[in-house]
Motif scaffolding. Structure first.
Motif, PDB file in Angstrom:
ATOM      1  N   ASP A  18     -11.800  -0.436  -3.414  1.00  0.00           N
ATOM      2  CA  ASP A  18     -13.102  -1.077  -3.907  1.00  0.00           C
ATOM      3  C   ASP A  18     -12.999  -2.155  -4.460  1.00  0.00           C
ATOM      4  O   ASP A  18     -14.038  -2.735  -4.568  1.00  0.00           O
ATOM      5  N   SER A  22     -15.216  -5.914  -4.298  1.00  0.00           N
ATOM      6  CA  SER A  22     -16.184  -5.744  -5.416  1.00  0.00           C
ATOM      7  C   SER A  22     -15.609  -7.792  -5.098  1.00  0.00           C
ATOM      8  O   SER A  22     -16.490  -8.422  -5.247  1.00  0.00           O
ATOM      9  N   GLU A  25     -17.474  -8.575  -2.341  1.00  0.00           N
ATOM     10  CA  GLU A  25     -18.944  -9.640  -2.880  1.00  0.00           C
ATOM     11  C   GLU A  25     -19.532 -10.458  -3.619  1.00  0.00           C
ATOM     12  O   GLU A  25     -19.987 -11.204  -3.660  1.00  0.00           O
ATOM     13  N   ARG A  26     -18.192 -10.626  -4.573  1.00  0.00           N
ATOM     14  CA  ARG A  26     -18.406 -11.773  -5.806  1.00  0.00           C
ATOM     15  C   ARG A  26     -18.700 -13.111  -4.585  1.00  0.00           C
ATOM     16  O   ARG A  26     -18.857 -13.756  -4.939  1.00  0.00           O
TER      17      ARG A  26
END
Length: 206
Positions: A18, A22, A25-26
């Motif tokens: 995860d 994340s 994605e950032r």
């Protein structure tokens, strides 16, 4: 757990998988996808390069999942889309157009960096196909629903109408990306109204 991995995860219950999604994605949200490498993601996440391959089949899987997370973060504040029969067709089409413009403004700059990586786009499309349909598919489905309810002309070509709206929502972003910019200009409410009026002139009951 190693100190480096513990520092990367920080507090909370999320897994390293995860955390990597994340982080990627950032990075996509901040920098886009052009030149995004496994090494850059690993360094940003605070882990060794090879760790990514313990949690993903390959780089394409990680990028597709990160891109899907980015799409969800872009769409989340936009709210729900109208259903057939609710409100008026004109109001609903305005909502679909506004949603589409905001979605493309937030998502297309990230997608353009992946044009040379069809495997990532293919996996992203597969994720979208399992999530209740894309925005343009939902728009077409909405128009078909209104056609069945008799709120559009019996001979309305709803697929063509949907294509007009989708193309109009692509244009403000793509035209600037082709000019080397990353952010689309904001489309005025008058333009939205004109688009909806033009579409309705072709499919509204007469």
């Amino acid at each position: 757990m190693s100190p480096r991995r513990a520092a990367a995860l920080g507090a909370g219950d999320r897994t390293l998988r995860d955390h990597l999604i994340s982080t990627a994605e950032r990075m996509i949200a901040e920098r886009g996808t052009a030149g995004l490498t496994v090494r850059a993601i690993a360094r940003e996440a605070g882990v060794a390069d090879g760790v990514l391959y313990n949690h993903f089949a390959d780089k394409e899987e990680l990028l597709a999942l990160a891109l899907w997370a980015h799409a969800e973060s872009v769409a989340r504040p936009l709210g729900p889309l109208p259903e057939p029969g609710a409100g008026t067709v004109e109001e609903n089409l305005r909502a679909y157009v506004a949603y589409g413009l905001a979605l493309h403004d937030g998502l297309l700059p990230a997608l353009t960096g992946l044009i040379a990586h069809p495997a990532v786009l293919s996996r992203f499309a597969a994720l979208a196909g399992g999530g209740g349909g894309s925005w343009n598919e939902r728009l077409t489905s909405y128009l078909r629903g209104e056609l069945r309810l008799g709120r559009l002309a019996p001979d309305a070509r709803v697929e063509a109408a949907a294509m007009l709206i989708v193309g109009a929502c692509h244009e403000p972003v793509l035209s600037l990306l082709f000019q080397g910019r990353s952010i689309a200009h904001r489309v005025s409410p008058d333009v939205v109204d004109d688009l909806v009026a033009t579409v309705l002139a072709g499919i509204a009951p007469r």
